[in-house]
Design a protein around this motif. Structure first.
Motif, PDB file in Angstrom:
ATOM      1  N   SER A  26       0.831  -1.193   0.000  1.00 34.87           N
ATOM      2  CA  SER A  26       0.000   0.000   0.000  1.00 34.87           C
ATOM      3  C   SER A  26       0.874   1.253   0.000  1.00 34.87           C
ATOM      4  O   SER A  26       0.620   2.198  -0.749  1.00 34.87           O
ATOM      5  CB  SER A  26      -0.926  -0.019   1.220  1.00 34.87           C
ATOM      6  OG  SER A  26      -1.740   1.113   1.254  1.00 34.87           O
ATOM      7  N   ILE A  30       0.856   4.239  -2.819  1.00 35.24           N
ATOM      8  CA  ILE A  30       0.523   5.618  -2.436  1.00 35.24           C
ATOM      9  C   ILE A  30       1.692   6.554  -2.748  1.00 35.24           C
ATOM     10  O   ILE A  30       1.500   7.634  -3.306  1.00 35.24           O
ATOM     11  CB  ILE A  30       0.129   5.687  -0.947  1.00 35.24           C
ATOM     12  CG1 ILE A  30      -1.167   4.907  -0.710  1.00 35.24           C
ATOM     13  CG2 ILE A  30       0.005   7.129  -0.477  1.00 35.24           C
ATOM     14  CD1 ILE A  30      -1.435   4.606   0.757  1.00 35.24           C
ATOM     15  N   LEU A  43      -5.237   0.268  -5.305  1.00 27.77           N
ATOM     16  CA  LEU A  43      -5.075  -0.417  -4.025  1.00 27.77           C
ATOM     17  C   LEU A  43      -5.980  -1.643  -3.923  1.00 27.77           C
ATOM     18  O   LEU A  43      -6.095  -2.234  -2.867  1.00 27.77           O
ATOM     19  CB  LEU A  43      -5.384   0.548  -2.871  1.00 27.77           C
ATOM     20  CG  LEU A  43      -4.399   1.706  -2.722  1.00 27.77           C
ATOM     21  CD1 LEU A  43      -4.912   2.721  -1.724  1.00 27.77           C
ATOM     22  CD2 LEU A  43      -3.034   1.188  -2.301  1.00 27.77           C
ATOM     23  N   MET A  59      -9.614   4.149   0.581  1.00 30.95           N
ATOM     24  CA  MET A  59      -9.380   5.232   1.537  1.00 30.95           C
ATOM     25  C   MET A  59      -8.943   4.664   2.891  1.00 30.95           C
ATOM     26  O   MET A  59      -8.072   5.233   3.552  1.00 30.95           O
ATOM     27  CB  MET A  59     -10.616   6.101   1.689  1.00 30.95           C
ATOM     28  CG  MET A  59     -10.388   7.320   2.569  1.00 30.95           C
ATOM     29  SD  MET A  59     -11.763   8.448   2.415  1.00 30.95           S
ATOM     30  CE  MET A  59     -10.935   9.990   2.416  1.00 30.95           C
ATOM     31  N   VAL A  62      -5.348   3.811   2.734  1.00 35.94           N
ATOM     32  CA  VAL A  62      -4.520   5.014   2.862  1.00 35.94           C
ATOM     33  C   VAL A  62      -4.376   5.381   4.343  1.00 35.94           C
ATOM     34  O   VAL A  62      -3.271   5.657   4.826  1.00 35.94           O
ATOM     35  CB  VAL A  62      -5.109   6.196   2.044  1.00 35.94           C
ATOM     36  CG1 VAL A  62      -4.399   7.500   2.377  1.00 35.94           C
ATOM     37  CG2 VAL A  62      -5.036   5.896   0.557  1.00 35.94           C
ATOM     38  N   THR A  65      -2.174   2.984   6.224  1.00 33.00           N
ATOM     39  CA  THR A  65      -0.781   3.063   5.790  1.00 33.00           C
ATOM     40  C   THR A  65      -0.080   4.328   6.267  1.00 33.00           C
ATOM     41  O   THR A  65       1.062   4.281   6.722  1.00 33.00           O
ATOM     42  CB  THR A  65      -0.707   3.003   4.244  1.00 33.00           C
ATOM     43  OG1 THR A  65      -1.351   1.803   3.808  1.00 33.00           O
ATOM     44  CG2 THR A  65       0.719   3.026   3.759  1.00 33.00           C
ATOM     45  N   LEU A  66      -0.748   5.476   6.197  1.00 35.77           N
ATOM     46  CA  LEU A  66      -0.069   6.750   6.428  1.00 35.77           C
ATOM     47  C   LEU A  66      -0.208   7.319   7.839  1.00 35.77           C
ATOM     48  O   LEU A  66       0.563   8.194   8.215  1.00 35.77           O
ATOM     49  CB  LEU A  66      -0.570   7.792   5.421  1.00 35.77           C
ATOM     50  CG  LEU A  66      -0.297   7.488   3.950  1.00 35.77           C
ATOM     51  CD1 LEU A  66      -0.834   8.609   3.070  1.00 35.77           C
ATOM     52  CD2 LEU A  66       1.186   7.250   3.697  1.00 35.77           C
ATOM     53  N   ILE A 135      -7.310  14.053   1.643  1.00 35.31           N
ATOM     54  CA  ILE A 135      -7.671  12.801   0.982  1.00 35.31           C
ATOM     55  C   ILE A 135      -9.180  12.842   0.783  1.00 35.31           C
ATOM     56  O   ILE A 135      -9.942  12.845   1.748  1.00 35.31           O
ATOM     57  CB  ILE A 135      -7.288  11.568   1.842  1.00 35.31           C
ATOM     58  CG1 ILE A 135      -5.839  11.636   2.324  1.00 35.31           C
ATOM     59  CG2 ILE A 135      -7.604  10.285   1.090  1.00 35.31           C
ATOM     60  CD1 ILE A 135      -4.804  11.502   1.253  1.00 35.31           C
TER      61      ILE A 135
END
Length: 185
Positions: A26, A30, A43, A59, A62, A65-66, A135
């Motif tokens: 992921s 990204i 994804l 989403m 994301v 992951t972040l 996002i």
């Protein structure tokens, strides 16, 4: 099981199936999409157990992951469900901001829920990490190459999100955005 332990199990199940490999895949997807503006990253090959009901799996990937314990996040009202908040706390420990202007990441479930962008954290060219990252969730997206008979590369690609009426009835079925800026041909 007590109701609190059953609820806890729901939060635990809403992460990656394979936390190490899936988060790495992921992250690469990204990073590639963010470093090449106007490109689309997919994804859908990432295994998620189950995203909260108002989140798309992309989403949610994301966010998984972040976000981390040092990353402040603001969620628009449609995304800030009790299950989503508890799952984010369980998996990422990210602090939830009540004001979008204090957040590092701003997650928006529907275009009409966008905060005033001028109220968000503003960075500088030398310090892009000071900017807030927005996002915006859309049900689907299609890249449309510009009709450019001259062959010049001055026209940016358009991005057409597919907005299904049952997902976001207040959004036109098809919208087109033109991307412009540094790094976009």
């Amino acid at each position: 099981l007590s109701s609190s332990s059953a609820a806890s199990d729901v939060y635990k199940r809403q992460g990656f199936d394979d936390p190490v490999k899936d988060s790495q895949r992921s992250f690469r997807t990204i990073l590639n999409a963010l470093s090449q503006p106007g490109t689309v990253g997919h994804l859908d090959a990432i295994s998620l157990n189950q995203a909260p009901s108002t989140w798309t799996e992309a989403m949610w990937a994301v966010a998984m992951t972040l976000l981390d314990g040092d990353t402040r996040v603001w969620l628009s009202p449609s995304l800030a469900t009790p299950v989503a908040l508890a799952s984010l706390q369980f998996h990422t420990s990210c602090p939830i901001s009540q004001k979008p202007g204090e957040a590092d990441f701003v997650f928006v479930g529907h275009p009409i829920e966008q905060p005033d962008w001028s109220s968000l954290r503003q960075g500088e060219a030398e310090f892009p990490d000071l900017w807030a990252t927005v996002i915006l969730q859309v049900p689907g997206i299609e890249v449309v190459e510009p009709n450019n008979p001259s062959g010049e590369e001055s026209i940016a690609p358009s991005v057409a999100p597919h907005v299904a009426p049952h997902v976001a009835p207040h959004v036109a079925p098809f919208s087109t955005w033109e991307l412009r800026g540094p790094g976009i041909k």
